[in-house]
Design a protein around this motif. Structure first.
Motif, mmCIF file in Angstrom:
data_model
loop_
_atom_site.group_PDB
_atom_site.id
_atom_site.type_symbol
_atom_site.label_atom_id
_atom_site.label_comp_id
_atom_site.label_asym_id
_atom_site.label_seq_id
_atom_site.Cartn_x
_atom_site.Cartn_y
_atom_site.Cartn_z
ATOM 1 N N PHE A 43 -28.539 42.585 -19.343
ATOM 2 C CA PHE A 43 -29.341 43.570 -20.059
ATOM 3 C C PHE A 43 -29.993 44.625 -19.166
ATOM 4 O O PHE A 43 -30.344 45.688 -19.636
ATOM 5 C CB PHE A 43 -30.386 42.865 -20.928
ATOM 6 N N VAL A 44 -30.137 44.333 -17.882
ATOM 7 C CA VAL A 44 -30.623 45.350 -16.945
ATOM 8 C C VAL A 44 -29.429 46.058 -16.329
ATOM 9 O O VAL A 44 -29.406 47.279 -16.215
ATOM 10 C CB VAL A 44 -31.548 44.741 -15.870
ATOM 11 N N GLY A 45 -28.426 45.270 -15.944
ATOM 12 C CA GLY A 45 -27.157 45.840 -15.507
ATOM 13 C C GLY A 45 -27.047 46.093 -14.025
ATOM 14 O O GLY A 45 -27.915 45.728 -13.230
ATOM 15 N N ASP A 46 -25.913 46.686 -13.647
ATOM 16 C CA ASP A 46 -25.573 47.014 -12.264
ATOM 17 C C ASP A 46 -25.459 45.787 -11.364
ATOM 18 O O ASP A 46 -25.719 45.866 -10.166
ATOM 19 C CB ASP A 46 -26.566 48.015 -11.664
ATOM 20 N N ILE A 47 -25.076 44.658 -11.963
ATOM 21 C CA ILE A 47 -24.872 43.433 -11.186
ATOM 22 C C ILE A 47 -23.439 42.938 -11.354
ATOM 23 O O ILE A 47 -22.756 42.658 -10.379
ATOM 24 C CB ILE A 47 -25.885 42.338 -11.584
ATOM 25 N N ASN A 48 -22.990 42.837 -12.609
ATOM 26 C CA ASN A 48 -21.645 42.343 -12.917
ATOM 27 C C ASN A 48 -20.648 43.494 -12.962
ATOM 28 O O ASN A 48 -21.024 44.643 -13.176
ATOM 29 C CB ASN A 48 -21.650 41.631 -14.272
ATOM 30 N N THR A 49 -19.375 43.166 -12.809
ATOM 31 C CA THR A 49 -18.365 44.215 -12.966
ATOM 32 C C THR A 49 -18.118 44.530 -14.433
ATOM 33 O O THR A 49 -17.671 45.624 -14.755
ATOM 34 C CB THR A 49 -17.033 43.834 -12.283
ATOM 35 N N VAL A 50 -18.388 43.590 -15.323
ATOM 36 C CA VAL A 50 -18.272 43.816 -16.766
ATOM 37 C C VAL A 50 -19.664 44.132 -17.298
ATOM 38 O O VAL A 50 -20.582 43.333 -17.158
ATOM 39 C CB VAL A 50 -17.684 42.585 -17.486
ATOM 40 N N GLU A 51 -19.799 45.299 -17.876
ATOM 41 C CA GLU A 51 -21.078 45.756 -18.417
ATOM 42 C C GLU A 51 -20.963 45.891 -19.937
ATOM 43 O O GLU A 51 -19.866 46.032 -20.471
ATOM 44 C CB GLU A 51 -21.436 47.123 -17.813
ATOM 45 N N PRO A 52 -22.091 45.855 -20.653
ATOM 46 C CA PRO A 52 -22.051 46.086 -22.095
ATOM 47 C C PRO A 52 -21.415 47.432 -22.413
ATOM 48 O O PRO A 52 -21.481 48.347 -21.582
ATOM 49 C CB PRO A 52 -23.525 46.071 -22.497
ATOM 50 N N PRO A 53 -20.797 47.527 -23.562
ATOM 51 C CA PRO A 53 -20.862 46.580 -24.682
ATOM 52 C C PRO A 53 -19.934 45.382 -24.470
ATOM 53 O O PRO A 53 -18.796 45.529 -24.050
ATOM 54 C CB PRO A 53 -20.418 47.409 -25.884
ATOM 55 N N ILE A 54 -20.483 44.207 -24.754
ATOM 56 C CA ILE A 54 -19.708 42.975 -24.668
ATOM 57 C C ILE A 54 -20.086 42.059 -25.827
ATOM 58 O O ILE A 54 -21.208 42.118 -26.346
ATOM 59 C CB ILE A 54 -19.912 42.214 -23.338
ATOM 60 N N HIS A 55 -19.131 41.229 -26.204
ATOM 61 C CA HIS A 55 -19.409 40.152 -27.157
ATOM 62 C C HIS A 55 -18.850 38.871 -26.555
ATOM 63 O O HIS A 55 -17.685 38.825 -26.150
ATOM 64 C CB HIS A 55 -18.784 40.386 -28.526
ATOM 65 N N ILE A 56 -19.680 37.858 -26.494
ATOM 66 C CA ILE A 56 -19.300 36.557 -25.959
ATOM 67 C C ILE A 56 -19.223 35.584 -27.131
ATOM 68 O O ILE A 56 -20.190 35.476 -27.898
ATOM 69 C CB ILE A 56 -20.316 36.061 -24.918
ATOM 70 N N SER A 57 -18.101 34.931 -27.286
ATOM 71 C CA SER A 57 -17.993 33.902 -28.317
ATOM 72 C C SER A 57 -17.715 32.564 -27.638
ATOM 73 O O SER A 57 -16.951 32.496 -26.670
ATOM 74 C CB SER A 57 -16.900 34.238 -29.334
ATOM 75 N N VAL A 58 -18.381 31.541 -28.130
ATOM 76 C CA VAL A 58 -18.237 30.200 -27.562
ATOM 77 C C VAL A 58 -17.758 29.271 -28.669
ATOM 78 O O VAL A 58 -18.437 29.112 -29.688
ATOM 79 C CB VAL A 58 -19.570 29.686 -26.979
ATOM 80 N N ALA A 59 -16.595 28.668 -28.474
ATOM 81 C CA ALA A 59 -16.010 27.761 -29.460
ATOM 82 C C ALA A 59 -16.254 26.314 -29.072
ATOM 83 O O ALA A 59 -16.563 26.003 -27.919
ATOM 84 C CB ALA A 59 -14.511 28.027 -29.572
ATOM 85 N N ALA A 60 -16.091 25.456 -30.039
ATOM 86 C CA ALA A 60 -16.125 23.997 -29.866
ATOM 87 C C ALA A 60 -17.493 23.469 -29.466
ATOM 88 O O ALA A 60 -17.588 22.470 -28.770
ATOM 89 C CB ALA A 60 -15.046 23.547 -28.881
ATOM 90 N N ILE A 61 -18.538 24.117 -29.928
ATOM 91 C CA ILE A 61 -19.857 23.616 -29.541
ATOM 92 C C ILE A 61 -20.267 22.382 -30.334
ATOM 93 O O ILE A 61 -21.209 21.697 -29.951
ATOM 94 C CB ILE A 61 -20.947 24.702 -29.627
ATOM 95 N N ASP A 62 -19.552 22.082 -31.406
ATOM 96 C CA ASP A 62 -19.874 20.881 -32.177
ATOM 97 C C ASP A 62 -19.557 19.611 -31.396
ATOM 98 O O ASP A 62 -19.993 18.524 -31.767
ATOM 99 C CB ASP A 62 -19.168 20.883 -33.520
#
Length: 96
Positions: A43-62
């Motif tokens: 959310f502050v940025g300039d650290i990762n090579t991938v910057e927003p906009p991004i969507h992260i989905s996590v499957a199989a959390i059950d």
């Protein structure tokens, strides 16, 4: 928007989440493994090579232990609390 899809099956501790996510974000080796570091890098940025906009989905959390589900609830709260700073979202399947 960059889509990052993670499979949570088998995760036992928060480090498993970071092991899956940080490489997908292109995070540097020195990236912290805590929610403050995650918040800063997305959310502050300039650290990762991938910057927003991004969507992260996590499957199989059950399949996860309750402690991991609680941790992911805190991750979700970080994204919700910072929604006004960057276009970055996270979702879970099934929902938390």
């Amino acid at each position: 928007m960059k889509q990052i899809e993670l499979d949570g099956s088998g995760w036992q501790e928060p480090n498993d989440f970071y092991d899956a996510l940080l490489p997908q974000l292109g995070a540097p080796a020195w990236h912290g493994r805590n929610l403050d570091a995650l918040q800063d890098s997305i959310f502050v940025g300039d650290i990762n090579t991938v910057e927003p906009p991004i969507h992260i989905s996590v499957a199989a959390i059950d399949t996860l232990p309750q402690t991991m589900r609680e941790f992911l609830g805190r991750v979700q709260a970080v994204f919700s609390e910072n929604a006004d700073k960057a276009d970055a979202t996270i979702s879970f399947s099934p929902p938390l």
